[in-house]
Design a protein around this motif. Structure first.
Motif, PDB file in Angstrom:
ATOM      1  N   ALA A  55       0.790  -1.114   0.556  1.00 13.50           N
ATOM      2  CA  ALA A  55      -0.178  -0.042  -0.371  1.00 13.50           C
ATOM      3  C   ALA A  55       0.757   1.210  -0.128  1.00 13.50           C
ATOM      4  CB  ALA A  55      -1.372   0.139   1.298  1.00 13.50           C
ATOM      5  N   ARG A  56       2.197   0.816   0.307  1.00 10.21           N
ATOM      6  CA  ARG A  56       2.969   2.210   0.912  1.00 10.21           C
ATOM      7  C   ARG A  56       4.092   2.620  -0.496  1.00 10.21           C
ATOM      8  NH1 ARG A  56       4.149   5.885   4.612  1.00 10.21           N
ATOM      9  NH2 ARG A  56       6.349   6.523   4.909  1.00 10.21           N
ATOM     10  N   GLY A  57       3.721   1.326  -1.250  1.00 12.51           N
ATOM     11  CA  GLY A  57       4.412   1.112  -2.992  1.00 12.51           C
ATOM     12  C   GLY A  57       6.089   0.982  -3.060  1.00 12.51           C
ATOM     13  N   VAL A  58       6.056   0.550  -1.551  1.00 17.28           N
ATOM     14  CA  VAL A  58       6.972  -0.412  -1.113  1.00 17.28           C
ATOM     15  C   VAL A  58       7.409  -1.954  -1.955  1.00 17.28           C
ATOM     16  CG1 VAL A  58       8.860  -1.196  -0.157  1.00 17.28           C
ATOM     17  CG2 VAL A  58       7.789   0.673   0.482  1.00 17.28           C
ATOM     18  N   ARG A  59       8.258  -2.374  -3.206  1.00 16.37           N
ATOM     19  CA  ARG A  59       7.571  -3.675  -3.490  1.00 16.37           C
ATOM     20  C   ARG A  59       8.627  -4.415  -3.301  1.00 16.37           C
ATOM     21  NH1 ARG A  59       9.791  -3.113 -10.016  1.00 16.37           N
ATOM     22  NH2 ARG A  59       9.306  -5.580  -9.178  1.00 16.37           N
ATOM     23  N   VAL A  60       8.299  -5.976  -3.183  1.00 16.69           N
ATOM     24  CA  VAL A  60       9.034  -6.998  -2.225  1.00 16.69           C
ATOM     25  C   VAL A  60       9.491  -7.697  -3.521  1.00 16.69           C
ATOM     26  CG1 VAL A  60       9.061  -9.284  -0.948  1.00 16.69           C
ATOM     27  CG2 VAL A  60       7.920  -7.169  -0.320  1.00 16.69           C
ATOM     28  N   ALA A  61      10.823  -8.205  -3.415  1.00 16.80           N
ATOM     29  CA  ALA A  61      11.545  -8.914  -5.068  1.00 16.80           C
ATOM     30  C   ALA A  61      11.874 -10.357  -3.391  1.00 16.80           C
ATOM     31  CB  ALA A  61      12.410  -8.333  -4.967  1.00 16.80           C
ATOM     32  N   ARG A  62      12.405 -11.822  -4.028  1.00  9.35           N
ATOM     33  CA  ARG A  62      12.628 -12.920  -3.736  1.00  9.35           C
ATOM     34  C   ARG A  62      14.258 -13.055  -3.646  1.00  9.35           C
ATOM     35  NH1 ARG A  62       7.521 -11.982  -2.824  1.00  9.35           N
ATOM     36  NH2 ARG A  62       6.070 -13.119  -0.996  1.00  9.35           N
ATOM     37  N   ILE A  63      15.308 -13.468  -2.757  1.00  9.83           N
ATOM     38  CA  ILE A  63      16.365 -14.256  -2.882  1.00  9.83           C
ATOM     39  C   ILE A  63      16.413 -15.616  -2.366  1.00  9.83           C
ATOM     40  CG2 ILE A  63      17.354 -12.504  -3.928  1.00  9.83           C
ATOM     41  CD1 ILE A  63      18.729 -14.239  -0.841  1.00  9.83           C
ATOM     42  N   VAL A  64      16.974 -16.676  -2.786  1.00 13.61           N
ATOM     43  CA  VAL A  64      17.185 -17.954  -2.083  1.00 13.61           C
ATOM     44  C   VAL A  64      19.071 -17.822  -1.091  1.00 13.61           C
ATOM     45  CG1 VAL A  64      17.295 -20.759  -1.396  1.00 13.61           C
ATOM     46  CG2 VAL A  64      15.443 -19.164  -3.523  1.00 13.61           C
ATOM     47  N   LEU A  65      19.150 -17.897  -0.263  1.00 17.49           N
ATOM     48  CA  LEU A  65      20.320 -17.774   0.358  1.00 17.49           C
ATOM     49  C   LEU A  65      20.487 -19.275   1.467  1.00 17.49           C
ATOM     50  CD1 LEU A  65      23.457 -16.573   0.360  1.00 17.49           C
ATOM     51  CD2 LEU A  65      22.269 -18.022   2.921  1.00 17.49           C
ATOM     52  N   HIS A  66      20.602 -20.142   1.706  1.00 22.35           N
ATOM     53  CA  HIS A  66      20.609 -20.904   2.499  1.00 22.35           C
ATOM     54  C   HIS A  66      21.728 -21.660   3.656  1.00 22.35           C
ATOM     55  CE1 HIS A  66      17.223 -23.044  -0.034  1.00 22.35           C
ATOM     56  NE2 HIS A  66      18.233 -23.235  -0.715  1.00 22.35           N
ATOM     57  N   THR A  67      21.254 -21.192   4.716  1.00 24.01           N
ATOM     58  CA  THR A  67      21.949 -20.808   5.902  1.00 24.01           C
ATOM     59  C   THR A  67      22.400 -22.450   6.495  1.00 24.01           C
ATOM     60  OG1 THR A  67      20.740 -20.146   7.528  1.00 24.01           O
ATOM     61  CG2 THR A  67      21.257 -18.863   6.457  1.00 24.01           C
ATOM     62  N   GLY A  68      23.537 -22.160   6.800  1.00 23.79           N
ATOM     63  CA  GLY A  68      24.878 -23.402   7.896  1.00 23.79           C
ATOM     64  C   GLY A  68      24.537 -22.643   8.509  1.00 23.79           C
ATOM     65  N   VAL A  69      25.289 -23.949   9.891  1.00 23.90           N
ATOM     66  CA  VAL A  69      24.840 -23.849  11.189  1.00 23.90           C
ATOM     67  C   VAL A  69      25.675 -22.225  11.300  1.00 23.90           C
ATOM     68  CG1 VAL A  69      24.413 -26.021  12.179  1.00 23.90           C
ATOM     69  CG2 VAL A  69      27.142 -24.876  12.089  1.00 23.90           C
ATOM     70  N   SER A  70      24.595 -21.031  12.946  1.00 24.45           N
ATOM     71  CA  SER A  70      25.427 -20.028  12.174  1.00 24.45           C
ATOM     72  C   SER A  70      25.828 -19.867  13.602  1.00 24.45           C
ATOM     73  CB  SER A  70      24.432 -19.414  12.474  1.00 24.45           C
ATOM     74  OG  SER A  70      23.478 -19.541  13.860  1.00 24.45           O
ATOM     75  N   SER A  71      26.941 -20.763  13.653  1.00 25.32           N
ATOM     76  CA  SER A  71      27.341 -20.585  15.713  1.00 25.32           C
ATOM     77  C   SER A  71      29.022 -20.779  14.894  1.00 25.32           C
ATOM     78  CB  SER A  71      27.026 -21.948  16.243  1.00 25.32           C
ATOM     79  OG  SER A  71      27.619 -23.074  15.583  1.00 25.32           O
ATOM     80  N   PRO A  72      29.669 -19.601  14.465  1.00 26.13           N
ATOM     81  CA  PRO A  72      31.341 -19.527  14.416  1.00 26.13           C
ATOM     82  C   PRO A  72      32.172 -18.963  15.246  1.00 26.13           C
ATOM     83  CG  PRO A  72      30.107 -17.569  13.145  1.00 26.13           C
ATOM     84  CD  PRO A  72      29.151 -18.832  14.210  1.00 26.13           C
ATOM     85  N   GLU A  73      33.378 -19.702  15.533  1.00 27.13           N
ATOM     86  CA  GLU A  73      34.616 -18.991  16.535  1.00 27.13           C
ATOM     87  C   GLU A  73      34.849 -18.121  16.112  1.00 27.13           C
ATOM     88  OE1 GLU A  73      35.075 -21.624  18.539  1.00 27.13           O
ATOM     89  OE2 GLU A  73      34.967 -23.440  17.794  1.00 27.13           O
ATOM     90  N   VAL A  74      35.596 -17.621  17.549  1.00 22.29           N
ATOM     91  CA  VAL A  74      35.942 -15.510  17.315  1.00 22.29           C
ATOM     92  C   VAL A  74      36.307 -15.813  16.479  1.00 22.29           C
ATOM     93  CG1 VAL A  74      36.380 -14.120  18.426  1.00 22.29           C
ATOM     94  CG2 VAL A  74      34.728 -14.705  19.515  1.00 22.29           C
TER      95      VAL A  74
END
Length: 358
Positions: free
Chosen positions: A209-228
């Motif tokens: 309604a505000r005139g903001v469009r939405v577009a889509r991509i795909v990125l499959h994430t792995g586990v998000s717990s990396p070392e510092v």
């Protein structure tokens, strides 16, 4: 890796221990901190996101679905262990992480070790990942998990969403899915692309309604717990032609490209030329955004709150600048925003980008 300029300490009580729905809130009623250029930080709710954007802006979201990627097993000596399946690897292998039942990392895994899983399945650790030279104590492993009928259907029966210790009980898979999630033939995300969790049909309708469009991509994430200090690992992505066209048209018309999450940012920047022109693409991205590779096309970012010293902070700074990111995080701690996948949100809108000139 280069250290982030954003420094802060998160009090443990600011971890979101349950979905907002368990606290009587709708998904889009979590708090939203709006950090815009040199303007004062503004505190609102996610339902007000459309009001913070402008007609002609483009919001880009990640449609990757969340897998029930955690499964219980036992080591050869009978010790219980939880296997987190991070995603596929070449040669029909998978990348896995080992955790104790209470969520601690297993630090003494060995190449050649077999992990007994439900229904007679055995996961065999082969080499460390991403460094195959590591034979003992790797955080991640390349593993062979032979399952008749395929790993995904087996996980659908025996797996559950990955859960870390700050979440006190198990929640169903739907709690870890965004409104954009689309199941695909390939293995999806090991963990929810959580920046998109507060979006609802009502928010999407208000954006339209505000005139903001939405577009889509795909990125499959792995586990998000990396070392510092550990850089983000390669991840699978796809930017379709219609999204590339929408991004280029938005920029040409003077609108802003606002990504939802670090995953969406990484995918979009992977296919951005130095002048900001975007082309469709798919494959594995090795891109690491930071001081040596600032954002070329992304003008703003919807994000959750990341841990101190996380590599995600460098990506945020590559989009919004270290000063704005530091100001947002300081305000989030001061005003007691909630952290992690069930927590609150932030909209970073730096001063009008100068990247248009290339």
């Amino acid at each position: 890796m280069t250290a982030s300029a954003t420094t802060f300490t998160v009090p443990p009580e600011l971890s979101a221990t349950e979905p907002p729905e368990a606290r009587g809130l709708a998904r889009d009623e979590v708090r939203l901190l709006v950090a815009r250029g040199r303007s004062p930080v503004r505190h609102t709710t996610f339902r007000s996101l459309p009001a913070a954007l402008r007609r002609g802006d483009l919001v880009v979201v990640n449609t990757s679905d969340t897998e029930p990627a955690a499964v219980d097993g036992h080591r050869a000596d009978g010790t219980p262990v939880t296997v987190h399946v991070s995603g596929p690897a070449p040669d029909n292998l998978h990348v896995v992480e080992l955790r104790t039942p209470d969520g601690q990392r297993v630090t003494d895994g060995n190449a050649g070790e077999g992990i007994a899983l439900p229904c007679g399945v055995v996961a065999t650790l082969l080499t460390g990942h991403p460094d195959p030279r590591i034979a003992t104590g790797s955080r991640l492993w390349r593993a062979r998990i032979p399952v008749a009928g395929g790993l995904r259907s087996w996980l659908a029966e025996f797996g559950r969403p990955i859960r870390y210790s700050y979440v006190h009980r198990q929640w169903p898979l739907d709690a870890y899915r965004t409104v954009f999630a689309r199941a695909e033939a390939e293995f999806g995300s090991a963990e929810m692309p959580s920046a998109g969790r507060p979006f609802t049909v009502a928010v999407l309708t208000a954006l339209h309604a505000r005139g903001v469009r939405v577009a889509r991509i795909v990125l499959h994430t792995g586990v998000s717990s990396p070392e510092v200090g550990e850089p983000p690992l390669p991840e699978r992505y796809r930017v379709p032609p219609e999204t590339a066209d929408a991004v280029n048209a938005t920029r040409a018309a003077g609108g802003r490209v606002v990504t939802v999450g670090t995953t969406t940012t990484r995918a979009l920047e992977t296919v951005a030329a130095p002048d900001g022109h975007v082309t469709a693409g798919a494959g594995w991205t090795h891109l690491v955004l930071g001081p040596d590779r600032p954002a070329r096309v992304v003008d703003g970012l919807v994000t959750g709150w990341h841990e101190p010293e996380a590599s995600h902070l460098l990506l945020l700074e590559a989009v919004a600048g270290a000063r704005l990111v530091s100001r947002a995080y300081a305000a989030a701690v001061e005003h007691r925003y909630r952290w992690h996948e069930f927590g609150d949100s932030c909209l970073l809108l730096p001063a009008q980008s100068t990247r248009r000139s290339g």
